[in-house]
Design a protein around this motif. Structure first.
Motif, mmCIF file in Angstrom:
data_model
loop_
_atom_site.group_PDB
_atom_site.id
_atom_site.type_symbol
_atom_site.label_atom_id
_atom_site.label_comp_id
_atom_site.label_asym_id
_atom_site.label_seq_id
_atom_site.Cartn_x
_atom_site.Cartn_y
_atom_site.Cartn_z
ATOM 1 N N GLU A 231 0.837 -1.206 0.000
ATOM 2 C CA GLU A 231 0.000 0.000 0.000
ATOM 3 C C GLU A 231 0.866 1.249 0.000
ATOM 4 O O GLU A 231 0.575 2.224 -0.702
ATOM 5 C CB GLU A 231 -0.909 0.004 1.237
ATOM 6 N N ARG A 232 1.959 1.235 0.779
ATOM 7 C CA ARG A 232 2.817 2.421 0.850
ATOM 8 C C ARG A 232 3.544 2.643 -0.476
ATOM 9 O O ARG A 232 3.732 3.774 -0.916
ATOM 10 C CB ARG A 232 3.822 2.257 1.998
ATOM 11 N N PHE A 233 3.966 1.553 -1.106
ATOM 12 C CA PHE A 233 4.616 1.691 -2.412
ATOM 13 C C PHE A 233 3.650 2.302 -3.422
ATOM 14 O O PHE A 233 4.010 3.198 -4.192
ATOM 15 C CB PHE A 233 5.091 0.321 -2.906
ATOM 16 N N MET A 234 2.404 1.824 -3.422
ATOM 17 C CA MET A 234 1.423 2.341 -4.375
ATOM 18 C C MET A 234 1.122 3.815 -4.120
ATOM 19 O O MET A 234 1.062 4.612 -5.055
ATOM 20 C CB MET A 234 0.138 1.505 -4.307
ATOM 21 N N SER A 235 0.932 4.176 -2.842
ATOM 22 C CA SER A 235 0.607 5.571 -2.557
ATOM 23 C C SER A 235 1.787 6.480 -2.872
ATOM 24 O O SER A 235 1.605 7.609 -3.330
ATOM 25 C CB SER A 235 0.197 5.730 -1.095
ATOM 26 N N GLY A 236 3.025 5.987 -2.661
ATOM 27 C CA GLY A 236 4.196 6.778 -3.013
ATOM 28 C C GLY A 236 4.299 7.008 -4.506
ATOM 29 O O GLY A 236 4.622 8.106 -4.963
ATOM 30 N N PHE A 237 3.981 5.980 -5.271
ATOM 31 C CA PHE A 237 4.022 6.099 -6.727
ATOM 32 C C PHE A 237 2.966 7.088 -7.214
ATOM 33 O O PHE A 237 3.237 7.959 -8.056
ATOM 34 C CB PHE A 237 3.800 4.728 -7.354
ATOM 35 N N VAL A 238 1.751 6.983 -6.669
ATOM 36 C CA VAL A 238 0.675 7.897 -7.065
ATOM 37 C C VAL A 238 1.026 9.332 -6.688
ATOM 38 O O VAL A 238 0.809 10.270 -7.459
ATOM 39 C CB VAL A 238 -0.661 7.475 -6.418
ATOM 40 N N SER A 239 1.593 9.523 -5.496
ATOM 41 C CA SER A 239 1.965 10.872 -5.061
ATOM 42 C C SER A 239 3.023 11.471 -5.977
ATOM 43 O O SER A 239 2.988 12.668 -6.278
ATOM 44 C CB SER A 239 2.493 10.842 -3.623
ATOM 45 N N SER A 240 3.959 10.654 -6.436
ATOM 46 C CA SER A 240 4.994 11.170 -7.336
ATOM 47 C C SER A 240 4.398 11.585 -8.671
ATOM 48 O O SER A 240 4.841 12.556 -9.286
ATOM 49 C CB SER A 240 6.092 10.121 -7.538
ATOM 50 N N MET A 258 18.928 -2.000 -0.012
ATOM 51 C CA MET A 258 17.969 -3.090 0.163
ATOM 52 C C MET A 258 16.543 -2.555 0.141
ATOM 53 O O MET A 258 16.243 -1.565 0.792
ATOM 54 C CB MET A 258 18.207 -3.821 1.491
ATOM 55 N N LEU A 259 15.697 -3.228 -0.626
ATOM 56 C CA LEU A 259 14.269 -2.906 -0.668
ATOM 57 C C LEU A 259 13.501 -4.078 -0.081
ATOM 58 O O LEU A 259 13.676 -5.222 -0.509
ATOM 59 C CB LEU A 259 13.807 -2.646 -2.100
ATOM 60 N N ILE A 260 12.645 -3.794 0.910
ATOM 61 C CA ILE A 260 11.808 -4.815 1.546
ATOM 62 C C ILE A 260 10.355 -4.442 1.307
ATOM 63 O O ILE A 260 9.915 -3.359 1.684
ATOM 64 C CB ILE A 260 12.090 -4.910 3.057
ATOM 65 N N ILE A 261 9.620 -5.334 0.658
ATOM 66 C CA ILE A 261 8.203 -5.099 0.342
ATOM 67 C C ILE A 261 7.356 -6.153 1.047
ATOM 68 O O ILE A 261 7.542 -7.355 0.846
ATOM 69 C CB ILE A 261 7.937 -5.161 -1.170
ATOM 70 N N ASP A 262 6.410 -5.710 1.853
ATOM 71 C CA ASP A 262 5.525 -6.614 2.587
ATOM 72 C C ASP A 262 4.151 -6.649 1.925
ATOM 73 O O ASP A 262 3.696 -5.658 1.357
ATOM 74 C CB ASP A 262 5.399 -6.136 4.034
ATOM 75 N N ASP A 263 3.489 -7.796 2.025
ATOM 76 C CA ASP A 263 2.124 -7.993 1.498
ATOM 77 C C ASP A 263 2.043 -7.639 0.018
ATOM 78 O O ASP A 263 1.148 -6.898 -0.423
ATOM 79 C CB ASP A 263 1.122 -7.145 2.294
ATOM 80 N N VAL A 264 2.964 -8.204 -0.770
ATOM 81 C CA VAL A 264 3.037 -7.858 -2.192
ATOM 82 C C VAL A 264 1.797 -8.330 -2.949
ATOM 83 O O VAL A 264 1.538 -7.879 -4.072
ATOM 84 C CB VAL A 264 4.324 -8.445 -2.811
ATOM 85 N N PHE A 266 -1.052 -7.430 -2.510
ATOM 86 C CA PHE A 266 -1.957 -6.295 -2.671
ATOM 87 C C PHE A 266 -1.497 -5.319 -3.753
ATOM 88 O O PHE A 266 -2.164 -4.311 -3.988
ATOM 89 C CB PHE A 266 -2.103 -5.540 -1.351
ATOM 90 N N LEU A 267 -0.388 -5.600 -4.405
ATOM 91 C CA LEU A 267 0.123 -4.705 -5.442
ATOM 92 C C LEU A 267 -0.788 -4.796 -6.666
ATOM 93 O O LEU A 267 -0.902 -5.851 -7.281
ATOM 94 C CB LEU A 267 1.552 -5.102 -5.812
ATOM 95 N N GLN A 268 -1.439 -3.693 -7.018
ATOM 96 C CA GLN A 268 -2.431 -3.706 -8.083
ATOM 97 C C GLN A 268 -2.191 -2.541 -9.037
ATOM 98 O O GLN A 268 -1.544 -1.559 -8.700
ATOM 99 C CB GLN A 268 -3.843 -3.606 -7.507
ATOM 100 N N GLY A 269 -2.761 -2.670 -10.231
ATOM 101 C CA GLY A 269 -2.676 -1.604 -11.212
ATOM 102 C C GLY A 269 -1.547 -1.846 -12.195
ATOM 103 O O GLY A 269 -0.409 -2.133 -11.810
ATOM 104 N N LYS A 270 -1.846 -1.730 -13.476
ATOM 105 C CA LYS A 270 -0.846 -2.012 -14.512
ATOM 106 C C LYS A 270 0.361 -1.092 -14.407
ATOM 107 O O LYS A 270 1.515 -1.537 -14.451
ATOM 108 C CB LYS A 270 -1.498 -1.874 -15.893
#
Length: 500
Positions: A231-240, A258-264, A266-270
């Motif tokens: 969710e944080r990755f998606m919101s960061g991308f949208v904000s950018s 190092m990049l750590i992604i949790d609950d992947v 939930f990653l949605q959207g093309k």
């Protein structure tokens, strides 16, 4: 001459409609949770209510597309409960000039608007990342950078309690723990041994604890590490995208160790998945470590891009399995010891600990909930804990062991075999009676026996719409209540799938 000036969001809207819209937003936040709401709905504004339509606006085309494709039915349902005459919801992209206009007859701005953020502001907005991931450059800022729209991309919060020292190890998580420790021990510049490291587990079995422990240890090793939820990755991308700083977003993400992604899952959207794929490739190709966690193995992430899945499969994939009784005892003992720090008189007899460990077999969160209930019983009633009182205190947490994960492919094959048709018939567009009913049964079983959403199930049944799946589920539910023989068949199919 009439005034052609664009109306500001909210101009001409009655106080009553504003109040209704506020209630809609509140209900959306309650339905979806703060994380989802803050990611996608904070920039959604009420524009007008007329001609049976609720007109909403967002600042970017991407946000419009995302909200329409993922949340439009929910918004419409919530709006309909407040705006009785509203039959549709219209989402448009508002002009960037519109937000700059002043109210009360202020003059029109120039045709070209001044950028919302200077390059210096963009750079300073990312400064908190250093605070989150550690002193990568050997120094810290004197004070945090001011928050603004591009300040959304910072690491997700880390809980200091979730460290390797508090992670309890047993046969079910030993391999995942060892792999995470090996990754954490690496120094800046070392070539990653397991890349990416992919951990998967059901809810409450410790994957988030393991990832946060890895983030803490890596920070202590002075490696530039970012821990993010999907969710944080998606919101960061949208904000950018909103702030037109996507280049800075990409550069910042590709400049870490190092990049750590949790609950992947939930990653949605093309667009988001494409950006994640590019980031994944860039980091791995540059010898940077990537660690990912999900609730299922890569082969079952049906909604993710095949290129992303290929990268996941090329690394080390470790499973965190169910907790055995010995590990459940260790978790309970640790939780009880922690509770005694604040309540020294809290005492749980060994037979009660043993009873809880045997009874609650689901996950660590339920075990923690059991300790909280025992603590409440002991402190509020003052009565000593016995097996009988413990049984009453944790009754709501006692449930049978999680059923075996069932795959949609297995459901389709079993139903096709039972009704003497082929799996291809179920996936086809044929609408003969001998195919339609088995197809509906297979969709129904996919909904009740798997965690897949209606759109996901529709895609697995020949690319059908989610409304088709919903109709099938409701149809079978209706028939099961009337047709005893059909109910028996479905129970038989459920039992076979659960025992396979």
């Amino acid at each position: 001459m009439s005034d052609h000036r664009e109306q500001l969001p909210g101009d001409g809207i009655s106080a009553e409609d504003r109040s209704k819209w506020d209630r809609v937003r509140h209900r959306l936040r309650t339905d979806l949770g703060d994380a989802v709401y803050n990611s996608w709905f904070t920039r959604l504004e009420l524009e007008a209510v007329n001609d049976g339509a609720l007109h909403l606006t967002v600042p970017t085309k991407f946000l419009k597309s995302w909200v329409q494709s993922h949340y439009a039915p929910r918004i419409k349902a919530r709006a309909a409960s407040e705006f009785q005459k509203v039959e549709r919801v219209v989402i448009d992209v508002r002009s960037p000039i519109r937000k700059m206009r002043q109210r009360d007859g202020a003059p029109e701005p120039c045709e070209v608007a001044t950028p919302l953020f200077s390059q210096r502001a963009v750079q300073s907005a990312f400064a908190p990342v250093v605070e989150v991931v550690g002193e990568a450059n050997g120094r810290r800022s004197a004070r945090p950078a001011p928050r603004n729209d591009v300040d959304a991309f910072v690491g997700s919060p880390l809980d200091r309690r979730l460290s390797f020292s508090t992670f309890l190890v047993g046969p079910s998580n030993q391999l995942a723990y060892a792999a995470a420790c090996r990754v954490a021990e690496a120094r800046p510049g070392d070539i990653p041994m397991f890349n990416p490291l992919y951990a998967h587990a059901a809810v409450g079995l410790g994957k988030t604890h393991l990832l946060q422990a890895l983030a803490h240890a890596s920070n202590d090793n002075r490696r530039r590490t970012i821990y993010l939820t999907a969710e944080r990755f998606m919101s960061g991308f949208v904000s950018s995208l909103t702030a037109q700083t996507s280049i800075a977003f990409k550069e910042k993400l590709r400049g870490i160790d190092m990049l750590i992604i949790d609950d992947v899952q939930f990653l949605q959207g093309k667009s988001i998945q494409q950006e994640f794929c590019h980031t994944l490739n860039a980091l791995i190709d540059a010898g940077r470590q990537v660690v990912v966690a999900a609730d299922r193995p890569p082969s079952e992430l049906d909604t993710l891009d095949e290129r992303v899945l290929s990268r996941f499969k090329g690394g080390l994939c470790v499973d965190i399995g169910p907790l055995d009784e010995a590990l459940r005892m260790k978790i309970l003992s640790a939780r009880i010891a922690a509770a005694k720090e604040s309540q020294p008189n809290f005492h749980v007899p060994p037979e009660v600990v043993s009873y809880v460990a045997r009874t609650i077999v689901t996950n660590g969160r339920d075990l923690e909930g059991a300790v909280n209930r025992l603590l409440a019983h002991a402190t509020l009633t003052g009565a000593p804990l016995t097996v009988e009182t413990a049984e009453a205190a944790i009754r709501d947490l006692v449930r049978t062991q999680d059923p075996k994960r069932v795959k949609i492919d297995d459901i389709q094959k079993l139903v096709a075999s039972h009704y003497n048709i082929s799996r291809a018939d179920i996936l086809s567009s044929r609408r003969t009676a001998n195919v339609v009913r088995p197809r509906q049964i297979a969709m129904y079983l996919s909904k009740v026996l798997t965690l897949r959403s209606l759109p996901e199930i529709g895609r697995r049944f020949g690319g059908r719409d989610h409304t088709t799946v919903l109709h099938a589920v409701r149809k079978i539910e209706e028939l099961v209540g009337k047709d005893k023989s059909l109910a028996e068949v479905i129970e038989l199919l459920k039992r076979i799938l659960s025992e396979q």
